[in-house]
Design a protein around this motif. Sequence first.
Motif, PDB file in Angstrom:
ATOM      1  N   THR A   4       9.235   5.618  -3.547  1.00 25.41           N
ATOM      2  CA  THR A   4       8.609   5.261  -2.188  1.00 25.41           C
ATOM      3  C   THR A   4       7.308   5.552  -2.091  1.00 25.41           C
ATOM      4  N   PRO A   5       6.697   4.859  -0.837  1.00 27.31           N
ATOM      5  CA  PRO A   5       5.112   5.190  -0.530  1.00 27.31           C
ATOM      6  C   PRO A   5       5.004   6.708  -0.411  1.00 27.31           C
ATOM      7  N   THR A   6       5.870   7.703   0.042  1.00 30.35           N
ATOM      8  CA  THR A   6       5.512   8.818   0.020  1.00 30.35           C
ATOM      9  C   THR A   6       5.565   9.461  -1.299  1.00 30.35           C
ATOM     10  N   GLU A   7       6.304   9.334  -2.187  1.00 28.92           N
ATOM     11  CA  GLU A   7       6.386   9.797  -3.685  1.00 28.92           C
ATOM     12  C   GLU A   7       5.010   9.186  -4.438  1.00 28.92           C
TER      13      GLU A   7
ATOM     14  N   ILE B  59      -5.949  -3.826   2.830  1.00 33.60           N
ATOM     15  CA  ILE B  59      -5.719  -3.794   1.452  1.00 33.60           C
ATOM     16  C   ILE B  59      -4.811  -2.612   1.060  1.00 33.60           C
ATOM     17  N   PRO B  60      -3.716  -2.762   0.437  1.00 31.54           N
ATOM     18  CA  PRO B  60      -2.907  -1.600   0.012  1.00 31.54           C
ATOM     19  C   PRO B  60      -3.651  -0.825  -0.979  1.00 31.54           C
ATOM     20  N   PRO B  61      -3.376   0.652  -0.961  1.00 28.61           N
ATOM     21  CA  PRO B  61      -2.361   1.254  -0.100  1.00 28.61           C
ATOM     22  C   PRO B  61      -2.833   1.528   1.044  1.00 28.61           C
ATOM     23  N   SER B  62      -2.162   1.441   2.276  1.00 27.93           N
ATOM     24  CA  SER B  62      -2.630   1.461   3.610  1.00 27.93           C
ATOM     25  C   SER B  62      -1.353   2.203   4.363  1.00 27.93           C
ATOM     26  N   ILE B  63      -1.610   3.142   4.960  1.00 24.77           N
ATOM     27  CA  ILE B  63      -0.644   4.020   5.739  1.00 24.77           C
ATOM     28  C   ILE B  63      -0.266   3.287   6.924  1.00 24.77           C
ATOM     29  N   MET B  64      -1.327   2.251   7.561  1.00 23.76           N
ATOM     30  CA  MET B  64      -0.795   1.666   8.542  1.00 23.76           C
ATOM     31  C   MET B  64       0.433   0.659   8.435  1.00 23.76           C
ATOM     32  N   LEU B  65       0.345   0.034   7.239  1.00 19.22           N
ATOM     33  CA  LEU B  65       1.313  -0.917   6.759  1.00 19.22           C
ATOM     34  C   LEU B  65       2.697  -0.226   6.515  1.00 19.22           C
ATOM     35  N   VAL B  66       2.482   1.029   6.057  1.00 22.89           N
ATOM     36  CA  VAL B  66       3.634   1.983   6.017  1.00 22.89           C
ATOM     37  C   VAL B  66       4.552   2.142   6.991  1.00 22.89           C
TER      38      VAL B  66
END
Length: 339
Positions: free
Chosen positions: A138-141, A47-54
Amino acid sequence: MLDPSVRRQRSITVGAVLSLPSMMQQRYAPTLAAGVVAASGTLGILIPPSIMLVIMADQMALSVGDLFMGAVFPGVIIGALYLIYIFVLALVKREAAPVPDGATAPYWRAVKGVLIAVLPTLGLILAVLGSIFMGITTPTEASGVGALGATLLALGYRKLTFAKLKAVLVSTFNTTACIFAIFLGATVFSYVLRELGGDELIESVVAGTGFGPNGTVIFILFIVFLLGFVLGWIEITLIVLPLMRPIVNSLGIDIPGYGVIDEPSLVWFVILVAVTLQTSFLTPPVGFALFYLKGVCPPEIGLMHIYRGIVPFVLLQLAGLALVFFWPALATWLPSVAY
Protein backbone atom coordinates in the motif's frame (compact mmCIF):
# COMPACT_ATOMS: atom_id res chain seq x y z
CA MET A 1 6.27 10.80 1.18
CA LEU A 2 6.23 14.40 2.30
CA ASP A 3 3.36 16.84 2.28
CA PRO A 4 3.36 18.30 -1.25
CA SER A 5 3.46 21.80 0.22
CA VAL A 6 6.67 20.88 2.04
CA ARG A 7 8.08 19.12 -1.01
CA ARG A 8 7.22 22.10 -3.20
CA GLN A 9 8.78 24.60 -0.79
CA ARG A 10 11.95 22.52 -0.40
CA SER A 11 12.34 21.94 -4.16
CA ILE A 12 11.89 25.65 -4.88
CA THR A 13 14.29 26.56 -2.07
CA VAL A 14 16.95 24.13 -3.29
CA GLY A 15 16.49 25.33 -6.87
CA ALA A 16 16.73 28.96 -5.84
CA VAL A 17 19.79 28.46 -3.65
CA LEU A 18 21.71 26.19 -6.04
CA SER A 19 20.47 27.05 -9.53
CA LEU A 20 19.54 30.73 -9.54
CA PRO A 21 22.95 32.12 -8.51
CA SER A 22 24.63 29.98 -11.18
CA MET A 23 22.16 31.07 -13.86
CA MET A 24 22.54 34.72 -12.93
CA GLN A 25 26.34 34.35 -13.02
CA GLN A 26 26.03 32.99 -16.57
CA ARG A 27 23.88 36.04 -17.51
CA TYR A 28 20.58 34.20 -17.93
CA ALA A 29 17.50 36.39 -18.18
CA PRO A 30 16.09 36.87 -14.64
CA THR A 31 12.54 36.16 -15.85
CA LEU A 32 13.53 32.85 -17.43
CA ALA A 33 15.61 31.75 -14.44
CA ALA A 34 12.85 32.57 -11.95
CA GLY A 35 10.15 31.00 -14.09
CA VAL A 36 12.06 27.74 -14.52
CA VAL A 37 12.71 27.31 -10.79
CA ALA A 38 9.17 28.23 -9.72
CA ALA A 39 7.43 26.08 -12.33
CA SER A 40 9.63 23.02 -11.92
CA GLY A 41 9.13 23.17 -8.16
CA THR A 42 5.37 22.61 -8.55
CA LEU A 43 5.70 19.41 -10.58
CA GLY A 44 6.26 17.46 -7.36
CA ILE A 45 2.61 17.71 -6.32
CA LEU A 46 1.50 15.88 -9.48
CA ILE A 47 4.20 13.36 -10.34
CA PRO A 48 4.03 10.23 -8.14
CA PRO A 49 4.70 9.50 -5.38
CA SER A 50 2.43 12.29 -4.16
CA ILE A 51 0.55 12.22 -0.88
CA MET A 52 -1.99 14.59 -2.46
CA LEU A 53 -3.06 11.82 -4.84
CA VAL A 54 -3.18 9.36 -1.93
CA ILE A 55 -5.58 11.56 0.03
CA MET A 56 -7.62 12.35 -3.09
CA ALA A 57 -7.98 8.62 -3.71
CA ASP A 58 -9.17 8.12 -0.14
CA GLN A 59 -11.72 10.93 -0.30
CA MET A 60 -13.08 9.84 -3.69
CA ALA A 61 -12.96 6.08 -2.90
CA LEU A 62 -10.61 5.41 -5.81
CA SER A 63 -7.56 3.22 -6.28
CA VAL A 64 -4.30 4.95 -5.38
CA GLY A 65 -2.56 2.96 -8.09
CA ASP A 66 -5.04 4.22 -10.70
CA LEU A 67 -4.37 7.84 -9.73
CA PHE A 68 -0.60 7.33 -9.61
CA MET A 69 -0.59 5.77 -13.06
CA GLY A 70 -3.10 8.30 -14.34
CA ALA A 71 -0.88 11.20 -13.28
CA VAL A 72 2.20 9.91 -15.11
CA PHE A 73 1.30 11.09 -18.63
CA PRO A 74 -0.03 14.54 -17.56
CA GLY A 75 3.11 15.13 -15.45
CA VAL A 76 5.43 14.00 -18.25
CA ILE A 77 3.53 16.08 -20.82
CA ILE A 78 3.75 19.25 -18.73
CA GLY A 79 7.44 18.63 -18.07
CA ALA A 80 8.02 18.07 -21.81
CA LEU A 81 6.19 21.31 -22.60
CA TYR A 82 8.53 23.10 -20.20
CA LEU A 83 11.59 21.63 -21.90
CA ILE A 84 10.36 22.44 -25.41
CA TYR A 85 9.61 26.03 -24.44
CA ILE A 86 13.04 26.52 -22.84
CA PHE A 87 14.80 24.90 -25.81
CA VAL A 88 12.95 27.01 -28.38
CA LEU A 89 13.44 30.21 -26.37
CA ALA A 90 17.18 29.51 -26.06
CA LEU A 91 17.40 29.07 -29.84
CA VAL A 92 15.30 32.10 -30.77
CA LYS A 93 16.45 34.48 -28.04
CA ARG A 94 20.01 33.48 -27.30
CA GLU A 95 20.62 36.34 -24.87
CA ALA A 96 17.97 34.86 -22.55
CA ALA A 97 20.03 31.66 -22.08
CA PRO A 98 23.59 32.29 -23.31
CA VAL A 99 26.16 29.52 -23.61
CA PRO A 100 28.34 29.50 -20.46
CA ASP A 101 31.89 30.73 -20.81
CA GLY A 102 34.30 27.87 -21.43
CA ALA A 103 31.50 25.35 -22.06
CA THR A 104 32.50 22.15 -23.85
CA ALA A 105 30.46 19.53 -25.63
CA PRO A 106 29.37 16.64 -23.37
CA TYR A 107 31.54 13.55 -23.62
CA TRP A 108 30.79 9.93 -22.81
CA ARG A 109 32.82 9.73 -19.61
CA ALA A 110 30.90 12.63 -18.06
CA VAL A 111 27.55 11.21 -19.16
CA LYS A 112 28.51 7.80 -17.77
CA GLY A 113 29.50 9.37 -14.45
CA VAL A 114 26.16 11.16 -14.16
CA LEU A 115 24.23 7.96 -14.96
CA ILE A 116 26.15 5.99 -12.35
CA ALA A 117 25.59 8.74 -9.76
CA VAL A 118 21.81 8.78 -10.25
CA LEU A 119 21.31 5.00 -10.38
CA PRO A 120 20.83 4.55 -6.59
CA THR A 121 18.24 7.35 -6.50
CA LEU A 122 16.41 5.94 -9.52
CA GLY A 123 16.46 2.51 -7.88
CA LEU A 124 14.88 3.95 -4.74
CA ILE A 125 12.14 5.67 -6.78
CA LEU A 126 11.43 2.49 -8.72
CA ALA A 127 11.28 0.49 -5.48
CA VAL A 128 8.66 2.83 -4.00
CA LEU A 129 6.51 3.28 -7.10
CA GLY A 130 7.02 -0.24 -8.42
CA SER A 131 5.87 -1.83 -5.18
CA ILE A 132 2.65 0.22 -5.36
CA PHE A 133 2.00 -0.31 -9.05
CA MET A 134 2.59 -4.05 -8.79
CA GLY A 135 0.19 -4.34 -5.85
CA ILE A 136 2.88 -5.55 -3.44
CA THR A 137 2.45 -2.71 -0.93
CA THR A 138 0.00 0.00 0.00
CA PRO A 139 1.18 3.64 -0.21
CA THR A 140 1.82 3.64 3.56
CA GLU A 141 3.94 0.51 3.33
CA ALA A 142 5.71 1.89 0.24
CA SER A 143 6.68 5.00 2.20
CA GLY A 144 8.33 2.66 4.71
CA VAL A 145 10.20 1.03 1.82
CA GLY A 146 11.35 4.47 0.72
CA ALA A 147 12.47 5.42 4.23
CA LEU A 148 14.40 2.14 4.58
CA GLY A 149 15.99 2.58 1.15
CA ALA A 150 17.01 6.17 1.92
CA THR A 151 18.53 5.05 5.22
CA LEU A 152 20.52 2.30 3.49
CA LEU A 153 21.75 4.78 0.87
CA ALA A 154 22.85 7.17 3.61
CA LEU A 155 24.70 4.32 5.29
CA GLY A 156 26.28 3.28 2.01
CA TYR A 157 27.52 6.81 1.33
CA ARG A 158 28.61 7.14 5.00
CA LYS A 159 26.45 10.23 5.45
CA LEU A 160 24.20 8.92 8.21
CA THR A 161 24.93 10.44 11.62
CA PHE A 162 22.98 10.58 14.85
CA ALA A 163 22.41 14.33 14.40
CA LYS A 164 20.95 13.82 10.91
CA LEU A 165 18.78 10.94 12.11
CA LYS A 166 17.44 13.11 14.93
CA ALA A 167 16.73 15.98 12.51
CA VAL A 168 14.86 13.62 10.17
CA LEU A 169 12.74 12.23 13.00
CA VAL A 170 11.88 15.70 14.31
CA SER A 171 10.98 16.88 10.81
CA THR A 172 8.79 13.79 10.30
CA PHE A 173 6.98 14.36 13.59
CA ASN A 174 6.39 18.03 12.77
CA THR A 175 5.07 17.30 9.28
CA THR A 176 2.82 14.49 10.54
CA ALA A 177 1.46 16.66 13.36
CA CYS A 178 0.72 19.54 10.96
CA ILE A 179 -1.08 17.25 8.52
CA PHE A 180 -3.18 15.62 11.25
CA ALA A 181 -4.06 19.02 12.71
CA ILE A 182 -5.29 20.18 9.31
CA PHE A 183 -7.12 16.87 8.86
CA LEU A 184 -8.86 17.34 12.19
CA GLY A 185 -9.94 20.91 11.46
CA ALA A 186 -11.06 20.12 7.91
CA THR A 187 -13.03 17.08 9.09
CA VAL A 188 -14.83 19.09 11.78
CA PHE A 189 -15.61 21.82 9.24
CA SER A 190 -16.96 19.31 6.72
CA TYR A 191 -19.19 17.68 9.35
CA VAL A 192 -20.62 21.05 10.39
CA LEU A 193 -21.12 21.98 6.73
CA ARG A 194 -23.05 18.78 6.07
CA GLU A 195 -25.18 19.13 9.21
CA LEU A 196 -26.20 22.65 8.15
CA GLY A 197 -27.05 21.47 4.64
CA GLY A 198 -24.16 23.28 3.01
CA ASP A 199 -23.19 20.27 0.90
CA GLU A 200 -26.68 20.06 -0.60
CA LEU A 201 -26.63 23.79 -1.32
CA ILE A 202 -23.28 23.57 -3.09
CA GLU A 203 -24.33 20.51 -5.10
CA SER A 204 -27.58 22.18 -6.17
CA VAL A 205 -25.75 25.36 -7.23
CA VAL A 206 -23.14 23.50 -9.27
CA ALA A 207 -25.60 21.02 -10.76
CA GLY A 208 -28.06 23.80 -11.59
CA THR A 209 -25.73 25.90 -13.69
CA GLY A 210 -27.13 24.43 -16.89
CA PHE A 211 -23.72 24.34 -18.55
CA GLY A 212 -23.96 20.72 -19.61
CA PRO A 213 -21.54 17.92 -18.59
CA ASN A 214 -18.33 19.43 -19.96
CA GLY A 215 -19.32 22.96 -18.95
CA THR A 216 -20.05 21.80 -15.40
CA VAL A 217 -16.61 20.17 -15.13
CA ILE A 218 -14.99 23.38 -16.38
CA PHE A 219 -17.01 25.37 -13.82
CA ILE A 220 -15.84 23.07 -11.00
CA LEU A 221 -12.23 23.37 -12.14
CA PHE A 222 -12.58 27.16 -12.21
CA ILE A 223 -13.82 27.10 -8.60
CA VAL A 224 -10.91 24.86 -7.57
CA PHE A 225 -8.53 27.19 -9.42
CA LEU A 226 -9.79 30.19 -7.45
CA LEU A 227 -9.77 28.32 -4.14
CA GLY A 228 -6.15 27.34 -4.79
CA PHE A 229 -5.20 31.01 -4.33
CA VAL A 230 -6.26 31.11 -0.69
CA LEU A 231 -6.56 27.51 0.51
CA GLY A 232 -4.10 24.65 0.71
CA TRP A 233 -4.59 21.43 -1.20
CA ILE A 234 -5.56 19.52 1.96
CA GLU A 235 -8.52 21.79 2.71
CA ILE A 236 -9.71 21.63 -0.90
CA THR A 237 -9.31 17.85 -0.99
CA LEU A 238 -11.12 17.20 2.30
CA ILE A 239 -13.91 19.76 1.98
CA VAL A 240 -14.59 20.47 -1.68
CA LEU A 241 -13.61 17.30 -3.54
CA PRO A 242 -16.04 14.87 -1.79
CA LEU A 243 -18.92 17.24 -2.61
CA MET A 244 -18.11 16.96 -6.29
CA ARG A 245 -18.24 13.15 -6.44
CA PRO A 246 -22.05 12.79 -6.78
CA ILE A 247 -22.15 15.72 -9.20
CA VAL A 248 -19.55 14.21 -11.52
CA ASN A 249 -21.23 10.81 -11.33
CA SER A 250 -24.59 12.37 -12.25
CA LEU A 251 -23.18 14.07 -15.36
CA GLY A 252 -22.99 10.78 -17.23
CA ILE A 253 -19.67 11.59 -18.92
CA ASP A 254 -18.47 8.61 -20.95
CA ILE A 255 -14.77 8.21 -20.22
CA PRO A 256 -12.97 5.11 -21.57
CA GLY A 257 -12.02 2.73 -18.78
CA TYR A 258 -11.10 -0.13 -21.10
CA GLY A 259 -13.03 -2.54 -18.88
CA VAL A 260 -10.39 -2.33 -16.15
CA ILE A 261 -10.86 0.96 -14.26
CA ASP A 262 -13.93 0.96 -12.00
CA GLU A 263 -14.84 4.66 -12.24
CA PRO A 264 -12.82 6.18 -15.10
CA SER A 265 -14.75 9.46 -15.08
CA LEU A 266 -13.72 10.09 -11.47
CA VAL A 267 -10.08 9.16 -12.17
CA TRP A 268 -10.08 11.62 -15.07
CA PHE A 269 -11.74 14.32 -12.94
CA VAL A 270 -9.34 13.94 -10.01
CA ILE A 271 -6.33 14.22 -12.34
CA LEU A 272 -7.85 17.41 -13.79
CA VAL A 273 -8.25 18.81 -10.26
CA ALA A 274 -4.64 17.94 -9.41
CA VAL A 275 -3.33 19.73 -12.53
CA THR A 276 -5.58 22.72 -11.76
CA LEU A 277 -4.20 22.98 -8.23
CA GLN A 278 -0.69 22.84 -9.61
CA THR A 279 -1.54 25.78 -11.87
CA SER A 280 -3.09 27.83 -9.06
CA PHE A 281 0.08 27.60 -6.97
CA LEU A 282 1.91 29.55 -9.70
CA THR A 283 -0.64 32.22 -10.53
CA PRO A 284 -0.23 35.81 -9.24
CA PRO A 285 -0.97 37.54 -7.01
CA VAL A 286 -1.35 34.84 -4.35
CA GLY A 287 0.58 31.92 -5.86
CA PHE A 288 2.33 30.23 -2.94
CA ALA A 289 5.28 29.08 -5.05
CA LEU A 290 6.05 32.67 -6.03
CA PHE A 291 6.44 33.79 -2.43
CA TYR A 292 8.53 30.72 -1.55
CA LEU A 293 10.86 31.68 -4.38
CA LYS A 294 10.98 35.38 -3.53
CA GLY A 295 12.00 34.57 0.03
CA VAL A 296 15.21 32.81 -1.02
CA CYS A 297 16.12 34.14 -4.47
CA PRO A 298 19.11 36.47 -5.10
CA PRO A 299 18.41 40.19 -4.50
CA GLU A 300 18.77 41.07 -8.20
CA ILE A 301 15.60 39.06 -8.96
CA GLY A 302 12.54 41.11 -8.05
CA LEU A 303 8.94 40.06 -7.61
CA MET A 304 8.01 41.43 -11.05
CA HIS A 305 10.73 39.26 -12.62
CA ILE A 306 9.07 36.25 -11.00
CA TYR A 307 5.58 37.33 -12.09
CA ARG A 308 6.66 37.83 -15.69
CA GLY A 309 8.75 34.68 -15.69
CA ILE A 310 5.97 32.29 -14.70
CA VAL A 311 3.42 33.55 -17.26
CA PRO A 312 4.63 31.22 -20.08
CA PHE A 313 4.72 28.26 -17.69
CA VAL A 314 1.18 28.93 -16.45
CA LEU A 315 0.04 28.97 -20.08
CA LEU A 316 1.88 25.70 -20.69
CA GLN A 317 0.21 24.14 -17.66
CA LEU A 318 -3.18 25.28 -18.94
CA ALA A 319 -2.30 23.72 -22.29
CA GLY A 320 -1.50 20.46 -20.49
CA LEU A 321 -4.79 20.71 -18.60
CA ALA A 322 -6.65 21.22 -21.89
CA LEU A 323 -4.95 18.16 -23.39
CA VAL A 324 -6.09 15.97 -20.49
CA PHE A 325 -9.59 17.50 -20.67
CA PHE A 326 -10.07 16.83 -24.38
CA TRP A 327 -8.21 13.49 -24.41
CA PRO A 328 -9.21 11.68 -21.20
CA ALA A 329 -7.26 8.61 -22.31
CA LEU A 330 -4.12 10.46 -21.20
CA ALA A 331 -5.32 9.85 -17.62
CA THR A 332 -7.03 6.46 -18.03
CA TRP A 333 -5.09 4.47 -20.62
CA LEU A 334 -1.96 3.76 -18.55
CA PRO A 335 -3.86 2.49 -15.47
CA SER A 336 -5.90 0.19 -17.70
CA VAL A 337 -2.78 -1.25 -19.34
CA ALA A 338 -0.87 -1.59 -16.05
CA TYR A 339 -3.62 -3.52 -14.33
